[in-house]
Scaffold this motif. Structure first.
Motif, PDB file in Angstrom:
ATOM      1  N   LYS A  20       0.803  -1.220   0.000  1.00 12.41           N
ATOM      2  CA  LYS A  20       0.000   0.000   0.000  1.00 12.41           C
ATOM      3  C   LYS A  20       0.834   1.268   0.000  1.00 12.41           C
ATOM      4  O   LYS A  20       0.560   2.198  -0.744  1.00 12.41           O
ATOM      5  N   GLU A  21       1.847   1.329   0.815  1.00 14.16           N
ATOM      6  CA  GLU A  21       2.589   2.575   0.967  1.00 14.16           C
ATOM      7  C   GLU A  21       3.192   3.014  -0.357  1.00 14.16           C
ATOM      8  O   GLU A  21       3.122   4.161  -0.740  1.00 14.16           O
ATOM      9  N   SER A  24       0.440   4.057  -3.146  1.00  9.44           N
ATOM     10  CA  SER A  24      -0.151   5.383  -3.015  1.00  9.44           C
ATOM     11  C   SER A  24       0.731   6.415  -3.705  1.00  9.44           C
ATOM     12  O   SER A  24       0.250   7.414  -4.207  1.00  9.44           O
ATOM     13  N   ASP A  88       0.077  15.021   3.118  1.00  8.70           N
ATOM     14  CA  ASP A  88      -0.364  13.852   3.873  1.00  8.70           C
ATOM     15  C   ASP A  88      -1.448  14.285   4.851  1.00  8.70           C
ATOM     16  O   ASP A  88      -1.202  15.088   5.753  1.00  8.70           O
ATOM     17  N   THR A  90      -3.114  12.446   7.049  1.00  8.60           N
ATOM     18  CA  THR A  90      -3.275  11.647   8.258  1.00  8.60           C
ATOM     19  C   THR A  90      -2.845  12.427   9.495  1.00  8.60           C
ATOM     20  O   THR A  90      -2.013  13.336   9.425  1.00  8.60           O
ATOM     21  N   ASN A 124      -3.837  14.170   0.238  1.00 10.04           N
ATOM     22  CA  ASN A 124      -3.767  12.730  -0.042  1.00 10.04           C
ATOM     23  C   ASN A 124      -4.089  11.906   1.219  1.00 10.04           C
ATOM     24  O   ASN A 124      -4.148  12.430   2.326  1.00 10.04           O
ATOM     25  N   LYS A 125      -4.300  10.610   0.996  1.00  9.78           N
ATOM     26  CA  LYS A 125      -4.588   9.640   2.066  1.00  9.78           C
ATOM     27  C   LYS A 125      -5.887   9.969   2.806  1.00  9.78           C
ATOM     28  O   LYS A 125      -5.993   9.782   4.016  1.00  9.78           O
ATOM     29  N   GLU A 127      -8.460   8.357   2.662  1.00  9.88           N
ATOM     30  CA  GLU A 127      -9.048   7.103   3.143  1.00  9.88           C
ATOM     31  C   GLU A 127      -8.534   6.730   4.527  1.00  9.88           C
ATOM     32  O   GLU A 127      -9.089   5.843   5.185  1.00  9.88           O
ATOM     33  N   ALA A 128      -7.479   7.415   4.993  1.00  7.97           N
ATOM     34  CA  ALA A 128      -6.870   7.088   6.284  1.00  7.97           C
ATOM     35  C   ALA A 128      -7.131   8.148   7.350  1.00  7.97           C
ATOM     36  O   ALA A 128      -6.545   8.099   8.429  1.00  7.97           O
ATOM     37  N   LYS A 132     -13.011   8.218   8.026  1.00  9.83           N
ATOM     38  CA  LYS A 132     -12.544   8.152   6.648  1.00  9.83           C
ATOM     39  C   LYS A 132     -13.182   9.247   5.800  1.00  9.83           C
ATOM     40  O   LYS A 132     -14.354   9.572   5.962  1.00  9.83           O
ATOM     41  N   SER A 165      -7.344  10.105  -2.745  1.00  9.58           N
ATOM     42  CA  SER A 165      -6.726   8.911  -2.181  1.00  9.58           C
ATOM     43  C   SER A 165      -5.930   8.265  -3.302  1.00  9.58           C
ATOM     44  O   SER A 165      -6.509   7.714  -4.238  1.00  9.58           O
TER      45      SER A 165
END
Length: 245
Positions: A20-21, A24, A88, A90, A124-125, A127-128, A132, A165
């Motif tokens: 995954k990392e 992305s 990022d 998150t 980005n991200k 979904e995290a 969500k 995402s």
């Protein structure tokens, strides 16, 4: 990149296998090829990837973000017409990037300093985030980043802030139902909204040489970028050089 014919299915399947990392990163057109880059999980050198939108032929300049390779990042950024700032979203990572010595701040400042006046900011991200695809988190990031970009010299009102995402593909090419609260352009649409820079074609030809290759059967091939003026296919151009004694 794969959906826009900028990558073969063989390369895509190979990159899918690394988890995954890394994927992305791949989905954003930033593909680490070197074994060292794969192992460390960061971009070390500049890579170029081409794809087409409905309006432009695009070349992605994948420049390193890690501060250990900032010289490579400067080299790549200086060639760009538009910057895509990947943020990022998150918890913890965004705060680190936007902090006093964070890389989000550093990259935005470098891009403006190097003459890249157009920018797309991608959150980005998504979904995290918690929860969500959080609109509250997106709004928080846009407010914080806009404030800093204004200090750097950008006009935040004219910049696109696209929640995406890279891993799931949300809002990259097609609009995502996971982000139905977002009414702005997708990343692909934002690229089409970029204004084509007008070069000084009315000035004398200036083409700084980046490298020179000697190719068998062809001869010496100079490589560079036209900064002013223009070159036409089939034209005859004479380069002179000066020798300092």
């Amino acid at each position: 990149m794969y959906q826009l014919a900028g990558m073969t299915i063989l390369k895509m399947n190979n990159l899918r296998s690394i988890g995954k990392e890394q994927l992305s990163i791949v989905a954003l057109g930033s593909v680490d090829i070197l074994g060292t880059q794969m192992k460390r999980g960061i971009t070390i050198d500049i890579a170029l990837w081409k794809f087409e939108t409905t309006k432009y032929y695009c070349t992605v300049i994948d420049a390193p973000g890690h501060r250990d390779f900032i010289k490579k990042m400067i080299t790549g950024t200086s060639q760009a017409d538009c910057a895509v700032l990947i943020i990022d979203s998150t918890t913890g990572d965004f705060e680190a990037g936007i902090s006093k010595d964070g890389q989000t701040r550093e990259h935005a400042l470098l891009a403006f300093t190097l003459g890249v006046k157009q920018m797309i900011s991608c959150c980005n991200k998504m979904e995290a985030t918690t929860p969500k695809y959080s609109k509250a988190r997106y709004d928080e990031i846009v407010k914080e980043v806009s404030s800093y970009l204004k200090k750097v010299g950008y006009n935040p009102d004219k910049l696109a802030f696209v929640p995406i995402s890279g891993f799931e593909g949300d809002n990259m090419i097609e609009r995502s139902t996971n982000l139905d609260w977002y009414k702005g352009p997708t990343l692909l649409e934002a690229l089409d909204n970029i204004s084509e820079p007008k070069g000084p074609s009315d000035k004398p030809l200036r083409l700084p040489l980046q490298d020179v290759y000697k190719i068998g059967g062809i001869g010496t091939v100079p490589v560079g970028r036209v900064e002013t003026g223009f070159i036409k296919p089939g034209g005859c151009y004479l380069w002179t050089h000066r020798v300092d004694h």
